[in-house]
Scaffold this motif. Structure first.
Motif, PDB file in Angstrom:
ATOM      1  N   GLN A   1      37.473   9.482 -54.402  1.00 49.37           N
ATOM      2  CA  GLN A   1      37.170  10.911 -54.341  1.00 49.37           C
ATOM      3  C   GLN A   1      36.308  11.186 -53.122  1.00 49.37           C
ATOM      4  O   GLN A   1      35.235  10.614 -52.954  1.00 49.37           O
ATOM      5  N   TYR A   2      36.794  12.068 -52.255  1.00 47.12           N
ATOM      6  CA  TYR A   2      36.058  12.476 -51.071  1.00 47.12           C
ATOM      7  C   TYR A   2      35.416  13.828 -51.352  1.00 47.12           C
ATOM      8  O   TYR A   2      36.039  14.707 -51.939  1.00 47.12           O
ATOM      9  N   ILE A   3      34.167  13.982 -50.938  1.00 43.36           N
ATOM     10  CA  ILE A   3      33.406  15.182 -51.308  1.00 43.36           C
ATOM     11  C   ILE A   3      32.850  15.841 -50.049  1.00 43.36           C
ATOM     12  O   ILE A   3      32.237  15.195 -49.205  1.00 43.36           O
ATOM     13  N   TRP A   4      33.041  17.154 -49.965  1.00 44.92           N
ATOM     14  CA  TRP A   4      32.503  17.939 -48.851  1.00 44.92           C
ATOM     15  C   TRP A   4      31.611  19.027 -49.432  1.00 44.92           C
ATOM     16  O   TRP A   4      31.930  19.616 -50.465  1.00 44.92           O
ATOM     17  N   LEU A   5      30.495  19.271 -48.800  1.00 42.20           N
ATOM     18  CA  LEU A   5      29.521  20.278 -49.248  1.00 42.20           C
ATOM     19  C   LEU A   5      29.024  20.002 -50.661  1.00 42.20           C
ATOM     20  O   LEU A   5      28.779  20.932 -51.440  1.00 42.20           O
ATOM     21  N   ALA A   6      28.903  18.740 -50.999  1.00 44.25           N
ATOM     22  CA  ALA A   6      28.344  18.302 -52.283  1.00 44.25           C
ATOM     23  C   ALA A   6      29.087  18.873 -53.487  1.00 44.25           C
ATOM     24  O   ALA A   6      28.527  19.015 -54.563  1.00 44.25           O
ATOM     25  N   GLU A   7      30.352  19.181 -53.323  1.00 39.40           N
ATOM     26  CA  GLU A   7      31.143  19.740 -54.423  1.00 39.40           C
ATOM     27  C   GLU A   7      32.260  18.763 -54.788  1.00 39.40           C
ATOM     28  O   GLU A   7      33.283  18.700 -54.106  1.00 39.40           O
ATOM     29  N   PRO A   8      32.074  17.982 -55.873  1.00 38.73           N
ATOM     30  CA  PRO A   8      33.113  17.032 -56.284  1.00 38.73           C
ATOM     31  C   PRO A   8      34.467  17.736 -56.466  1.00 38.73           C
ATOM     32  O   PRO A   8      34.539  18.843 -56.983  1.00 38.73           O
ATOM     33  N   GLY A   9      35.504  17.080 -56.011  1.00 38.94           N
ATOM     34  CA  GLY A   9      36.843  17.656 -56.116  1.00 38.94           C
ATOM     35  C   GLY A   9      37.218  18.511 -54.910  1.00 38.94           C
ATOM     36  O   GLY A   9      38.348  18.963 -54.793  1.00 38.94           O
ATOM     37  N   ASN A  10      36.264  18.737 -54.012  1.00 45.72           N
ATOM     38  CA  ASN A  10      36.524  19.544 -52.818  1.00 45.72           C
ATOM     39  C   ASN A  10      36.340  18.672 -51.588  1.00 45.72           C
ATOM     40  O   ASN A  10      35.233  18.278 -51.262  1.00 45.72           O
ATOM     41  N   HIS A  11      37.435  18.377 -50.893  1.00 40.76           N
ATOM     42  CA  HIS A  11      37.317  17.623 -49.652  1.00 40.76           C
ATOM     43  C   HIS A  11      37.345  18.543 -48.443  1.00 40.76           C
ATOM     44  O   HIS A  11      37.187  18.104 -47.313  1.00 40.76           O
ATOM     45  N   GLY A  12      37.525  19.835 -48.663  1.00 39.82           N
ATOM     46  CA  GLY A  12      37.418  20.802 -47.581  1.00 39.82           C
ATOM     47  C   GLY A  12      38.670  21.039 -46.765  1.00 39.82           C
ATOM     48  O   GLY A  12      38.632  21.749 -45.768  1.00 39.82           O
ATOM     49  N   PHE A  13      39.788  20.476 -47.180  1.00 40.22           N
ATOM     50  CA  PHE A  13      41.050  20.705 -46.478  1.00 40.22           C
ATOM     51  C   PHE A  13      41.995  21.417 -47.451  1.00 40.22           C
ATOM     52  O   PHE A  13      42.614  20.793 -48.305  1.00 40.22           O
ATOM     53  N   GLU A  14      42.066  22.729 -47.328  1.00 39.19           N
ATOM     54  CA  GLU A  14      42.860  23.506 -48.264  1.00 39.19           C
ATOM     55  C   GLU A  14      44.334  23.544 -47.855  1.00 39.19           C
ATOM     56  O   GLU A  14      44.664  23.316 -46.692  1.00 39.19           O
ATOM     57  N   PRO A  15      45.206  23.816 -48.821  1.00 40.45           N
ATOM     58  CA  PRO A  15      46.640  23.908 -48.507  1.00 40.45           C
ATOM     59  C   PRO A  15      46.903  25.052 -47.530  1.00 40.45           C
ATOM     60  O   PRO A  15      46.155  26.023 -47.480  1.00 40.45           O
ATOM     61  N   THR A  16      47.968  24.913 -46.773  1.00 41.16           N
ATOM     62  CA  THR A  16      48.372  25.974 -45.859  1.00 41.16           C
ATOM     63  C   THR A  16      49.691  26.569 -46.336  1.00 41.16           C
ATOM     64  O   THR A  16      50.429  25.944 -47.093  1.00 41.16           O
ATOM     65  N   ILE A  17      49.966  27.754 -45.888  1.00 47.04           N
ATOM     66  CA  ILE A  17      51.232  28.411 -46.220  1.00 47.04           C
ATOM     67  C   ILE A  17      52.221  28.091 -45.106  1.00 47.04           C
ATOM     68  O   ILE A  17      51.985  28.433 -43.947  1.00 47.04           O
ATOM     69  N   PRO A  18      53.327  27.414 -45.430  1.00 48.39           N
ATOM     70  CA  PRO A  18      54.276  27.041 -44.382  1.00 48.39           C
ATOM     71  C   PRO A  18      55.003  28.259 -43.815  1.00 48.39           C
ATOM     72  O   PRO A  18      55.420  29.144 -44.548  1.00 48.39           O
ATOM     73  N   ILE A  19      55.109  28.301 -42.494  1.00 48.83           N
ATOM     74  CA  ILE A  19      55.824  29.403 -41.844  1.00 48.83           C
ATOM     75  C   ILE A  19      57.087  28.910 -41.135  1.00 48.83           C
ATOM     76  O   ILE A  19      57.814  29.697 -40.567  1.00 48.83           O
ATOM     77  N   ASP A  20      57.332  27.623 -41.206  1.00 49.80           N
ATOM     78  CA  ASP A  20      58.450  27.043 -40.469  1.00 49.80           C
ATOM     79  C   ASP A  20      59.815  27.418 -41.026  1.00 49.80           C
ATOM     80  O   ASP A  20      60.801  27.406 -40.303  1.00 49.80           O
ATOM     81  N   PHE A  21      59.894  27.728 -42.304  1.00 49.47           N
ATOM     82  CA  PHE A  21      61.196  27.900 -42.944  1.00 49.47           C
ATOM     83  C   PHE A  21      61.638  29.354 -43.042  1.00 49.47           C
ATOM     84  O   PHE A  21      62.742  29.694 -42.700  1.00 49.47           O
ATOM     85  N   ASP A  22      60.754  30.205 -43.527  1.00 53.65           N
ATOM     86  CA  ASP A  22      61.154  31.576 -43.828  1.00 53.65           C
ATOM     87  C   ASP A  22      59.928  32.473 -43.726  1.00 53.65           C
ATOM     88  O   ASP A  22      59.006  32.372 -44.538  1.00 53.65           O
ATOM     89  N   MET A  23      59.899  33.348 -42.749  1.00 47.72           N
ATOM     90  CA  MET A  23      58.737  34.219 -42.553  1.00 47.72           C
ATOM     91  C   MET A  23      58.549  35.190 -43.716  1.00 47.72           C
ATOM     92  O   MET A  23      57.423  35.539 -44.052  1.00 47.72           O
ATOM     93  N   ASP A  24      59.632  35.628 -44.352  1.00 44.45           N
ATOM     94  CA  ASP A  24      59.481  36.507 -45.511  1.00 44.45           C
ATOM     95  C   ASP A  24      58.734  35.788 -46.633  1.00 44.45           C
ATOM     96  O   ASP A  24      57.855  36.356 -47.275  1.00 44.45           O
ATOM     97  N   PHE A  25      59.085  34.530 -46.863  1.00 42.22           N
ATOM     98  CA  PHE A  25      58.386  33.731 -47.870  1.00 42.22           C
ATOM     99  C   PHE A  25      56.913  33.594 -47.493  1.00 42.22           C
ATOM    100  O   PHE A  25      56.034  33.776 -48.330  1.00 42.22           O
ATOM    101  N   ALA A  26      56.634  33.275 -46.243  1.00 44.48           N
ATOM    102  CA  ALA A  26      55.248  33.114 -45.788  1.00 44.48           C
ATOM    103  C   ALA A  26      54.462  34.415 -45.973  1.00 44.48           C
ATOM    104  O   ALA A  26      53.313  34.389 -46.425  1.00 44.48           O
ATOM    105  N   ARG A  27      55.069  35.534 -45.669  1.00 44.04           N
ATOM    106  CA  ARG A  27      54.386  36.829 -45.845  1.00 44.04           C
ATOM    107  C   ARG A  27      54.103  37.107 -47.319  1.00 44.04           C
ATOM    108  O   ARG A  27      53.027  37.577 -47.678  1.00 44.04           O
TER     109      ARG A  27
END
Length: 110
Positions: free
Chosen positions: A57-83
């Motif tokens: 478990q990697y911890i960022w800002l002293a918050e267990p379960g948070n490593h500080g790298f959040e998911p991103t919304i993919p824009i490569d496939f379909d811009m309508d989906f991303a929007r």
């Protein structure tokens, strides 16, 4: 910037260890006229996946379960989906903040 220039770092606490883990992102380097060896968004996504799947478990800002790298919304496939996903994320974030503010006000007024 040269090939080995670090452009960003994040220091993570590692559960059960004294030494922290350092995530480093290096500057992209041009391979050919229209190709680069690093894409920042892909690097961030790969870091998140690696940390999520790690047994440690990697911890960022002293918050267990948070490593500080959040998911991103993919824009490569379909811009309508991303929007649509971006709107949904913004709506849910707004709801969460409004609820949090309301709860804080209610607690203060007790």
């Amino acid at each position: 910037m040269s090939d080995d220039t670090v452009i960003a770092t994040r220091i993570l606490t590692v559960e059960g260890r004294k030494r922290p883990a350092v995530v480093a992102i290096y500057a992209p380097r041009q391979v050919s006229e229209d190709e680069w060896a690093c894409a920042l968004s892909l690097a961030l996504q790969a870091i998140r996946v690696h940390l999520d799947e790690a047994a440690t478990q990697y911890i960022w800002l002293a918050e267990p379960g948070n490593h500080g790298f959040e998911p991103t919304i993919p824009i490569d496939f379909d811009m309508d989906f991303a929007r649509r996903m971006t709107r949904l994320l913004e709506q849910e974030t707004t709801r969460f903040v409004r609820r949090s503010v309301l709860l804080r006000r209610q607690r203060r007024n007790r």
